[in-house]
Design a protein around this motif. Sequence first.
Motif, PDB file in Angstrom:
ATOM      1  N   CYS A 168      -4.046   6.400   2.381  1.00  0.00           N
ATOM      2  CA  CYS A 168      -4.651   6.200   3.856  1.00  0.00           C
ATOM      3  C   CYS A 168      -4.849   5.072   4.322  1.00  0.00           C
ATOM      4  O   CYS A 168      -4.588   4.521   5.549  1.00  0.00           O
ATOM      5  CB  CYS A 168      -4.962   7.351   4.972  1.00  0.00           C
ATOM      6  N   SER A 169      -5.858   4.151   3.271  1.00  0.00           N
ATOM      7  CA  SER A 169      -5.882   3.207   3.612  1.00  0.00           C
ATOM      8  C   SER A 169      -5.648   2.053   2.448  1.00  0.00           C
ATOM      9  O   SER A 169      -5.747   0.835   2.536  1.00  0.00           O
ATOM     10  CB  SER A 169      -7.442   2.859   3.233  1.00  0.00           C
ATOM     11  N   GLY A 170      -3.977   2.076   2.386  1.00  0.00           N
ATOM     12  CA  GLY A 170      -3.692   1.721   1.686  1.00  0.00           C
ATOM     13  C   GLY A 170      -2.964   0.089   2.404  1.00  0.00           C
ATOM     14  O   GLY A 170      -2.727  -1.444   1.403  1.00  0.00           O
ATOM     15  N   SER A 229       0.005   8.203   6.280  1.00  0.00           N
ATOM     16  CA  SER A 229      -0.912   7.791   5.051  1.00  0.00           C
ATOM     17  C   SER A 229      -0.917   6.062   5.227  1.00  0.00           C
ATOM     18  O   SER A 229      -1.042   5.670   6.600  1.00  0.00           O
ATOM     19  CB  SER A 229      -0.405   8.313   4.097  1.00  0.00           C
ATOM     20  N   ALA A 230      -0.135   5.659   4.093  1.00  0.00           N
ATOM     21  CA  ALA A 230      -0.679   4.027   4.234  1.00  0.00           C
ATOM     22  C   ALA A 230       0.553   3.735   5.119  1.00  0.00           C
ATOM     23  O   ALA A 230      -0.122   1.676   5.848  1.00  0.00           O
ATOM     24  CB  ALA A 230      -0.712   3.699   2.734  1.00  0.00           C
ATOM     25  N   GLU A 270       5.005   4.854   2.636  1.00  0.00           N
ATOM     26  CA  GLU A 270       5.120   6.101   1.543  1.00  0.00           C
ATOM     27  C   GLU A 270       6.259   7.154   2.144  1.00  0.00           C
ATOM     28  O   GLU A 270       7.142   7.986   3.581  1.00  0.00           O
ATOM     29  CB  GLU A 270       3.908   7.401   2.169  1.00  0.00           C
ATOM     30  N   HIS A 302      -5.679   4.693  12.822  1.00  0.00           N
ATOM     31  CA  HIS A 302      -4.721   5.346  11.091  1.00  0.00           C
ATOM     32  C   HIS A 302      -4.380   6.337  12.329  1.00  0.00           C
ATOM     33  O   HIS A 302      -5.593   7.527  12.818  1.00  0.00           O
ATOM     34  CB  HIS A 302      -6.196   6.110  10.232  1.00  0.00           C
ATOM     35  N   GLY A 305       0.750  -1.315   0.075  1.00  0.00           N
ATOM     36  CA  GLY A 305       0.079  -0.464  -0.527  1.00  0.00           C
ATOM     37  C   GLY A 305       0.860   1.276  -0.462  1.00  0.00           C
ATOM     38  O   GLY A 305       1.540   1.489   1.000  1.00  0.00           O
ATOM     39  N   THR A 306       0.868   2.063  -1.335  1.00  0.00           N
ATOM     40  CA  THR A 306       1.432   3.415  -1.020  1.00  0.00           C
ATOM     41  C   THR A 306       0.410   4.364  -1.803  1.00  0.00           C
ATOM     42  O   THR A 306       0.140   4.113  -2.863  1.00  0.00           O
ATOM     43  CB  THR A 306       2.918   3.505  -1.060  1.00  0.00           C
ATOM     44  N   GLY A 360       2.945  -1.019   4.211  1.00  0.00           N
ATOM     45  CA  GLY A 360       2.354   0.339   3.692  1.00  0.00           C
ATOM     46  C   GLY A 360       3.613   1.334   4.389  1.00  0.00           C
ATOM     47  O   GLY A 360       4.146   1.205   5.581  1.00  0.00           O
TER      48      GLY A 360
END
Length: 317
Positions: A113-115, A276-277, A141, A244, A80-81, A139
Motif C-alpha cells: 500500500c505504500s508503493g 493499496s498503492a 492495482e 491511505h 508502485g504496485t 500507483g
Amino acid sequence: MIYARIAGTGSYLPEKVLTNLDLEKMMDTSDQWIRERTGIERRHIAADGETTVDMAERAARAALEAAGYGPQDVDFIAFGTTTPDMVFPNCGVLLQARLGCRGAPAFSVETACSGFMYALSIADKFVRAGEAKRALVIGAETLSRIVDWSDRSSAVLFGDGAGAVVLEPADAPGIFSTHLHADGRYKDLLYCGGGTDLSKTRRTIAMSGNEVFKVAVGTLGKAIKETLEANRIECSGLDWLVPHQANLRIIQATARRLGLPMERVITTVQEHGNTSAASVPLALDTAVRSGRIRRGQLLLLEAFGGGFTWASGLVRY
Ligand code: UT7
C-alpha cells in the motif's frame, strides 16, 4: 536549488462497481457490517482481461493532460504496485511501451500500500538532483485478482484502480519532504504468496485484520508527526490530510489523535475500498478534480501496508 512540484494528477477506475449489497449475495456478510467496520460502500472491479497497466495508462494519460505534457515528455517512470501484469518486464516498462517514450528509466516498486509513496519519494529525488524533468509516478492495482473471494474478512475490503501524478522541476517546493519506513518483523500479518518461495502456498491476500489495524493507527500517527516536525509546522497549518484509504475508522482515529477535524481529511474509501498503492493518488486526483484541493494548498500524504511499510510526505500542491 531545484525542487519537484506536482504538475498534474490523473486517475482511472474500472467501470464495474461492486456494492456491499452485491457482496451480500456472494458471501455471509452485510452492508451494515461493512459500513460500520470499514466505511466502505462500494468498490470498482477490473473487467475480465483488464490489467494493472491498462488502468495505469488511463491514469497516466489523464495526469499528463492535466500537466500540459505529452507522453514524449516523460523521462522517468516510477510505478508502485503489488499486482503487476507480469513477473517481468516490470509495469513501469510496460507502461513506457504503451506511452511510446523510449530510453528513460522505468521501474516498479513493490511496497504494497505504500508503493505510490515510495515511488513519489524516489522520483522527487531524481527531479531534485536534476536527473529527471518530467517524472511520471503511478500507483495502480488489480487487487480483485489476488483476493480470496471465499474469505469474507478480507474480500469486502479491496478494490481496483489507478492514480498518477507528473512531477516537474520548480524553484520552490512542491514536495518539501518524504519519509519512508519498513519493519519486516510484521511480514506474516499481511501477505500474499505466489512468488518463488513455493512454501508460501497461499496466493491470495492473507491479513490478520485486527492486529494490522492497531499497528496502522499507532504508526500513522507517528509518521504524520515526523513529517510535521521535519518541516517545523503544526497540524493546524495543513490544508488537507490525504491518507491511505484502508478503513474509515483508521483514518478517523488517526485524525482524532492529531486533533485534525475530518473536514480537512480527504476520504474516498467509501467509494473505492482499499486500492493499496492506488489509494493515495486516487484520493488526491479525486479531490483535485472536485475542486476541494486547490493550487497552493499544503497537503500531508501518508500510506501504510504489507511488510509493514509506511510513508508520509508534505506537499504544496
Ligand atoms: O491497507 C493495508 C492495511 N490494511 C488495513 O489497514 C486493514 C486493517 N484492519 C481493518 O480494517 C479491520 O481489522 C477489518 C475491517 C479487517 C476487520 O474489522 P474488525 O473490527 O477488526 O473485525 P474483526 O476482524 O475483529 O471481526 C469481528 C467479527 C468477527 O466475528 P466474531 O468472531 O466476533 O463472531 C468476524 O468473524 O466480525 C466478523 N466478520 C464479518 N462479519 C460480517 C469479519 N468479516 C466480516 C464480514 N461480514 N465481511
